[in-house]
Design a protein around this motif. Structure first.
Motif, PDB file in Angstrom:
ATOM      1  N   ASP A   1       0.807  -1.216   0.000  1.00  0.00           N
ATOM      2  CA  ASP A   1       0.000   0.000   0.000  1.00  0.00           C
ATOM      3  C   ASP A   1       0.842   1.269   0.000  1.00  0.00           C
ATOM      4  OD1 ASP A   1      -2.252  -1.509  -0.108  1.00  0.00           O
ATOM      5  OD2 ASP A   1      -2.913  -1.122   1.958  1.00  0.00           O
ATOM      6  N   PHE A   2       1.982   1.265   0.728  1.00  0.00           N
ATOM      7  CA  PHE A   2       2.763   2.502   0.701  1.00  0.00           C
ATOM      8  C   PHE A   2       3.414   2.695  -0.671  1.00  0.00           C
ATOM      9  CE2 PHE A   2       6.758   0.300   2.370  1.00  0.00           C
ATOM     10  CZ  PHE A   2       7.631   0.729   1.376  1.00  0.00           C
ATOM     11  N   ALA A   3       3.803   1.598  -1.322  1.00  0.00           N
ATOM     12  CA  ALA A   3       4.368   1.722  -2.667  1.00  0.00           C
ATOM     13  C   ALA A   3       3.318   2.227  -3.644  1.00  0.00           C
ATOM     14  CB  ALA A   3       4.918   0.374  -3.123  1.00  0.00           C
ATOM     15  N   LYS A   4       2.106   1.750  -3.483  1.00  0.00           N
ATOM     16  CA  LYS A   4       0.997   2.166  -4.345  1.00  0.00           C
ATOM     17  C   LYS A   4       0.704   3.655  -4.149  1.00  0.00           C
ATOM     18  CE  LYS A   4      -2.998  -0.707  -5.572  1.00  0.00           C
ATOM     19  NZ  LYS A   4      -2.797  -0.611  -6.968  1.00  0.00           N
ATOM     20  N   ALA A   5       0.652   4.081  -2.880  1.00  0.00           N
ATOM     21  CA  ALA A   5       0.338   5.476  -2.568  1.00  0.00           C
ATOM     22  C   ALA A   5       1.466   6.416  -2.991  1.00  0.00           C
ATOM     23  CB  ALA A   5       0.059   5.630  -1.077  1.00  0.00           C
ATOM     24  N   ALA A   6       2.711   5.953  -2.865  1.00  0.00           N
ATOM     25  CA  ALA A   6       3.863   6.805  -3.191  1.00  0.00           C
ATOM     26  C   ALA A   6       4.076   6.920  -4.689  1.00  0.00           C
ATOM     27  CB  ALA A   6       5.118   6.263  -2.520  1.00  0.00           C
TER      28      ALA A   6
ATOM     29  N   MET B   1      -3.193   4.569   3.579  1.00  0.00           N
ATOM     30  CA  MET B   1      -2.646   5.042   2.306  1.00  0.00           C
ATOM     31  C   MET B   1      -2.696   6.565   2.218  1.00  0.00           C
ATOM     32  SD  MET B   1      -4.159   2.149  -0.306  1.00  0.00           S
ATOM     33  CE  MET B   1      -3.121   2.587  -1.677  1.00  0.00           C
ATOM     34  N   ASN B   2      -3.766   7.163   2.726  1.00  0.00           N
ATOM     35  CA  ASN B   2      -3.853   8.624   2.716  1.00  0.00           C
ATOM     36  C   ASN B   2      -2.850   9.255   3.677  1.00  0.00           C
ATOM     37  OD1 ASN B   2      -5.759   9.156   0.708  1.00  0.00           O
ATOM     38  ND2 ASN B   2      -7.481   8.836   2.086  1.00  0.00           N
ATOM     39  N   LYS B   3      -2.550   8.564   4.766  1.00  0.00           N
ATOM     40  CA  LYS B   3      -1.529   9.076   5.677  1.00  0.00           C
ATOM     41  C   LYS B   3      -0.149   9.050   5.020  1.00  0.00           C
ATOM     42  CE  LYS B   3      -3.931   8.289  10.041  1.00  0.00           C
ATOM     43  NZ  LYS B   3      -4.190   7.404  11.201  1.00  0.00           N
ATOM     44  N   VAL B   4       0.105   8.034   4.209  1.00  0.00           N
ATOM     45  CA  VAL B   4       1.361   8.004   3.463  1.00  0.00           C
ATOM     46  C   VAL B   4       1.432   9.204   2.526  1.00  0.00           C
ATOM     47  CG1 VAL B   4       2.686   6.742   1.709  1.00  0.00           C
ATOM     48  CG2 VAL B   4       1.637   5.498   3.608  1.00  0.00           C
TER      49      VAL B   4
END
Length: 331
Positions: free
Chosen positions: A44-49, A214-217
């Motif tokens: 999820d962090f890779a997706k969000a970034a 994900m929004n926090k990332v």
């Protein structure tokens, strides 16, 4: 909140599941356990970034699982570093990118630098390096994936292990039923209170509330400077439960109040899931679903419940400040 929307107007926050980007930057090729929430945190962090991202991580179960010889799940650049060097590696990577941009070697554009380290690699052995990274002026995000143990070396207790949990360092016995008697280290507030230059600190669970993590990332990456997100990651192997219940346990950790979720944005504390003065799920419903607490008797559940109740009912800022300090919490 209007102020919050204005601060993160460039973050392009997800408004619903259909707005989440389709491309995957963490895919097949890993060796994580079935039901591993840390793998979801990584995905999820890779997706969000997004693709303009480089990742560095300290040794831990997620790097044992994701750096097998000649295979990797990453579709973005990554680097594996020593157990206590997560923060230092992030600073070095961010400094290198800044120098390359200044010299015209690479395009002057936003490139996300993310360090992904476990509770041992960031909260215990790597705490000094994490503090150093938070004292820097580089744009970087440290995500602490917390499965409450040193899982890559057979589930030893860490400073973030829940009180009373059975681990290979704290086995229950006839003489001492409870061997792990330390309360969980308050990592995110340590960073927020001790490093006032840090503009964004948050806690999260990968799956609840939906899209929150994900929004926090996205917020952490958009606000600038060093930032930190501490995630609680249920671990089927270390916590001893069926892998299908990982999401349920993450949600219960929030609803029982044992793991408060919030954001600290430029000194303002904003709860993601506010349980102040509200009915909470009994902590026992969370603990008894995990084999690592199978040795508990009624008084053990009651002790942890009393500590959680004290945090929400008596602390000035539950989950953040364990005493009255006259601080203000945003509604």
């Amino acid at each position: 909140m209007v102020k919050e929307v204005e601060e993160f107007r460039d973050a392009k926050l997800y408004k619903g599941v259909h707005s989440i980007d389709l491309p995957e930057y963490y895919t097949s090729g890993h060796r994580t356990c079935q039901g591993c929430e840390s793998a979801l945190v990584m995905r999820d962090f890779a997706k969000a970034a997004g693709p303009r991202t480089v990742v560095t991580g300290a040794t831990g179960c997620m790097y044992v699982a994701n750096t097998s010889y000649m295979t990797t799940p990453w579709l973005i650049p990554w680097m594996h570093t020593q157990l206590a060097a997560g923060g230092a590696s992030a600073v070095g990577m961010a400094a290198g990118l800044r120098a390359l941009k200044r010299k015209g070697k690479i395009k002057d554009e936003k490139i996300n630098v993310i360090n992904f380290s476990g509770d041992l690699g960031a909260g215990d052995e790597g705490l000094g390096g994490l503090s150093g990274a938070m004292q820097s002026d580089y744009d970087l995000l440290v995500i602490v994936y917390d499965n409450e143990s040193a899982a890559n070396t057979d589930i030893q207790a860490s400073g973030l292990t829940t009180y009373g949990a059975q681990t290979t360092f704290s086995p229950t016995g006839k003489v001492h039923r409870i061997m792990h008697k330390r309360w969980k280290k308050n990592l995110a507030p340590m960073i927020a209170v001790g490093h006032p230059n840090v503009k964004y600190v948050a806690t999260a669970v990968a799956t609840f509330p939906p899209m929150d993590y994900m929004n926090k990332v996205k917020k952490a990456l958009s606000i600038g400077g060093p930032t930190l997100i501490h995630t609680l990651d249920p671990c089927p192997k270390g916590w001893d439960y069926h892998p299908r219940y990982s999401h349920d346990l993450g949600e219960l950790a929030i609803k029982t109040g044992i793991f408060p979720v919030y954001e600290i944005i430029k000194g303002r504390v904003i709860y993601t899931y506010d349980l102040r003065g509200k009915k909470r799920e009994p902590v026992r419903s969370y603990l008894e679903k995990q084999g690592r607490f199978s040795h508990f008797i009624d008084e053990d559940y009651e002790y942890i419940q009393a500590k959680v109740d004290e945090m929400w009912d008596e602390w000035e800022i539950p989950g953040v400040v364990p005493f009255s300090a006259g601080l203000k919490v945003e509604k």
